[in-house]
Design a protein around this motif. Structure first.
Motif, PDB file in Angstrom:
ATOM      1  N   SER A 242       0.829  -1.215   0.000  1.00 24.97           N
ATOM      2  CA  SER A 242       0.000   0.000   0.000  1.00 24.97           C
ATOM      3  C   SER A 242       0.859   1.259   0.000  1.00 24.97           C
ATOM      4  N   GLU A 243       2.027   1.178   0.623  1.00 25.99           N
ATOM      5  CA  GLU A 243       2.924   2.326   0.665  1.00 25.99           C
ATOM      6  C   GLU A 243       3.676   2.507  -0.648  1.00 25.99           C
ATOM      7  N   SER A 244       4.148   1.403  -1.211  1.00 24.95           N
ATOM      8  CA  SER A 244       4.945   1.508  -2.435  1.00 24.95           C
ATOM      9  C   SER A 244       4.075   1.688  -3.679  1.00 24.95           C
ATOM     10  N   ARG A 245       2.865   1.130  -3.643  1.00 25.31           N
ATOM     11  CA  ARG A 245       1.884   1.248  -4.719  1.00 25.31           C
ATOM     12  C   ARG A 245       2.263   0.489  -5.985  1.00 25.31           C
ATOM     13  N   LEU A 246       3.313  -0.319  -5.927  1.00 25.37           N
ATOM     14  CA  LEU A 246       3.821  -0.992  -7.122  1.00 25.37           C
ATOM     15  C   LEU A 246       4.267  -2.420  -6.820  1.00 25.37           C
ATOM     16  N   VAL A 247       3.998  -3.327  -7.764  1.00 21.01           N
ATOM     17  CA  VAL A 247       4.604  -4.647  -7.750  1.00 21.01           C
ATOM     18  C   VAL A 247       4.970  -4.970  -9.193  1.00 21.01           C
ATOM     19  N   ALA A 248       6.219  -5.294  -9.434  1.00 22.14           N
ATOM     20  CA  ALA A 248       6.683  -5.585 -10.791  1.00 22.14           C
ATOM     21  C   ALA A 248       6.384  -7.035 -11.147  1.00 22.14           C
ATOM     22  N   ILE A 249       5.962  -7.254 -12.382  1.00 19.72           N
ATOM     23  CA  ILE A 249       5.669  -8.602 -12.857  1.00 19.72           C
ATOM     24  C   ILE A 249       6.688  -8.953 -13.931  1.00 19.72           C
ATOM     25  N   VAL A 250       7.539  -9.908 -13.611  1.00 20.58           N
ATOM     26  CA  VAL A 250       8.619 -10.292 -14.512  1.00 20.58           C
ATOM     27  C   VAL A 250       8.293 -11.644 -15.135  1.00 20.58           C
ATOM     28  N   ARG A 251       8.153 -11.630 -16.446  1.00 19.10           N
ATOM     29  CA  ARG A 251       7.851 -12.858 -17.186  1.00 19.10           C
ATOM     30  C   ARG A 251       8.665 -12.829 -18.475  1.00 19.10           C
ATOM     31  N   GLY A 252       9.402 -13.887 -18.745  1.00 14.48           N
ATOM     32  CA  GLY A 252      10.221 -13.885 -19.941  1.00 14.48           C
ATOM     33  C   GLY A 252      10.555 -15.281 -20.413  1.00 14.48           C
ATOM     34  N   THR A 253      11.556 -15.365 -21.268  1.00 18.98           N
ATOM     35  CA  THR A 253      11.930 -16.643 -21.859  1.00 18.98           C
ATOM     36  C   THR A 253      13.275 -17.152 -21.354  1.00 18.98           C
ATOM     37  N   ASP A 254      13.858 -16.439 -20.385  1.00 20.50           N
ATOM     38  CA  ASP A 254      15.177 -16.815 -19.882  1.00 20.50           C
ATOM     39  C   ASP A 254      15.265 -16.506 -18.394  1.00 20.50           C
ATOM     40  N   GLY A 255      15.506 -17.526 -17.583  1.00 19.37           N
ATOM     41  CA  GLY A 255      15.533 -17.334 -16.136  1.00 19.37           C
ATOM     42  C   GLY A 255      16.632 -16.403 -15.674  1.00 19.37           C
ATOM     43  N   SER A 256      17.795 -16.507 -16.279  1.00 18.54           N
ATOM     44  CA  SER A 256      18.899 -15.648 -15.887  1.00 18.54           C
ATOM     45  C   SER A 256      18.593 -14.190 -16.212  1.00 18.54           C
ATOM     46  N   ALA A 257      18.039 -13.952 -17.400  1.00 18.22           N
ATOM     47  CA  ALA A 257      17.673 -12.588 -17.782  1.00 18.22           C
ATOM     48  C   ALA A 257      16.557 -12.065 -16.890  1.00 18.22           C
ATOM     49  N   ALA A 258      15.633 -12.930 -16.501  1.00 15.95           N
ATOM     50  CA  ALA A 258      14.552 -12.520 -15.609  1.00 15.95           C
ATOM     51  C   ALA A 258      15.102 -12.086 -14.263  1.00 15.95           C
ATOM     52  N   ALA A 259      16.089 -12.816 -13.751  1.00 17.95           N
ATOM     53  CA  ALA A 259      16.708 -12.442 -12.476  1.00 17.95           C
ATOM     54  C   ALA A 259      17.395 -11.085 -12.591  1.00 17.95           C
ATOM     55  N   GLU A 260      18.101 -10.869 -13.679  1.00 16.25           N
ATOM     56  CA  GLU A 260      18.773  -9.585 -13.890  1.00 16.25           C
ATOM     57  C   GLU A 260      17.754  -8.452 -13.986  1.00 16.25           C
ATOM     58  N   ALA A 261      16.653  -8.707 -14.675  1.00 15.29           N
ATOM     59  CA  ALA A 261      15.610  -7.687 -14.807  1.00 15.29           C
ATOM     60  C   ALA A 261      14.999  -7.361 -13.449  1.00 15.29           C
ATOM     61  N   ALA A 262      14.729  -8.390 -12.656  1.00 12.85           N
ATOM     62  CA  ALA A 262      14.136  -8.181 -11.332  1.00 12.85           C
ATOM     63  C   ALA A 262      15.065  -7.377 -10.440  1.00 12.85           C
ATOM     64  N   LEU A 263      16.328  -7.726 -10.432  1.00 17.13           N
ATOM     65  CA  LEU A 263      17.284  -7.002  -9.597  1.00 17.13           C
ATOM     66  C   LEU A 263      17.448  -5.558 -10.073  1.00 17.13           C
ATOM     67  N   ALA A 264      17.362  -5.348 -11.379  1.00 17.17           N
ATOM     68  CA  ALA A 264      17.475  -3.988 -11.915  1.00 17.17           C
ATOM     69  C   ALA A 264      16.331  -3.108 -11.437  1.00 17.17           C
ATOM     70  N   VAL A 265      15.100  -3.620 -11.480  1.00 20.86           N
ATOM     71  CA  VAL A 265      13.975  -2.778 -11.043  1.00 20.86           C
ATOM     72  C   VAL A 265      14.011  -2.568  -9.537  1.00 20.86           C
ATOM     73  N   MET A 266      14.517  -3.545  -8.795  1.00 19.68           N
ATOM     74  CA  MET A 266      14.697  -3.343  -7.354  1.00 19.68           C
ATOM     75  C   MET A 266      15.691  -2.217  -7.090  1.00 19.68           C
ATOM     76  N   GLU A 267      16.776  -2.209  -7.836  1.00 23.02           N
ATOM     77  CA  GLU A 267      17.773  -1.160  -7.659  1.00 23.02           C
ATOM     78  C   GLU A 267      17.215   0.215  -7.999  1.00 23.02           C
ATOM     79  N   GLU A 268      16.182   0.257  -8.835  1.00 20.96           N
ATOM     80  CA  GLU A 268      15.577   1.538  -9.227  1.00 20.96           C
ATOM     81  C   GLU A 268      14.390   1.926  -8.349  1.00 20.96           C
TER      82      GLU A 268
END
Length: 216
Positions: free
Chosen positions: A11-37
């Motif tokens: 409720s405070e952050s107002r956001l949840v990212a949904i990561v779906r792709g074709t490569d698990g390693s790339a998905a992990a990198e994408a998730a960590l990138a949005v966390m860093e942002e």
């Protein structure tokens, strides 16, 4: 993280990212990138190859204030796999046995629903919040109408929610929105992480501006 803590944080952050792709390693990198942002909550869809491995990697490297969960969780077996991988919450696309299974373990559960009956059923089964999906089908006006009989039910708008659409869903009463494609693009399949970071910063800034506007 308890369901109550999850709900308060979402409720405070107002956001949840949904990561779906074709490569698990790339998905992990994408998730960590949005966390860093600035995204505090990220789900990795189990339809992503090696999603469980991605969740384990994200959990090991995520900032302390960030949490990783799994999406497209349908069965009790899925729930136990997610817990073993280090997942901290689960998300379902529909009313499924995973709702009760997750709730019985004390996990936060964001349960997919569209109709009034489904929304009521999700909360009855133990969901922490209802994922209105696909939110684009009815739009903010549908969410507003749905909240009239369920004013205490927390709704998260997911499905076709981009930067342009998010403010209207917040105004209609969504505690958060869950951008997927409009945020991640092709990054979870090996695409441009810099472009992803730009989009993530834009979402975080938009949520912050909306939050400021709601404070007395």
């Amino acid at each position: 993280m308890t369901p109550e803590q999850f709900l308060d944080g979402l409720s405070e952050s107002r956001l949840v990212a949904i990561v779906r792709g074709t490569d698990g390693s790339a998905a992990a990198e994408a998730a960590l990138a949005v966390m860093e942002e600035g995204f505090c909550y990220v789900e990795v869809a189990l339809t992503t190859p090696d999603a469980l491995g991605a969740i384990t990697r994200i959990r090991a490297s995520a900032p302390e204030s960030c949490f990783v969960g799994a999406g497209t969780v349908l069965t009790e077996h899925d729930v136990h796999d997610v817990v073993a991988a280090g997942g901290q919450f689960i998300v379902t696309p529909a009313l499924a046995g995973s709702i009760e299974a997750g709730a019985s373990l004390g996990l936060p559960v964001l349960a997919g629903a569209l109709t009034p009956s489904e929304a009521h059923g999700a909360m009855t089964r133990g969901a922490t919040a209802v994922k209105l999906f696909p939110a684009s089908l009815g739009g903010p006006s549908y969410l507003k109408a749905l909240r009239d009989p369920f004013p205490r039910t927390p709704f998260v708008a997911v499905g076709g929610v981009g930067l342009k659409e998010a403010p209207a869903f917040w105004e209609a009463g969504a505690i958060a929105v869950g951008p997927g494609g409009p945020l991640v693009g092709d990054a979870a399949s090996g695409g441009d992480l810099n472009a992803l970071r730009d989009r993530a910063r834009a979402f975080v800034a938009l949520a912050a501006r909306h939050g400021e506007g709601k404070r007395p």
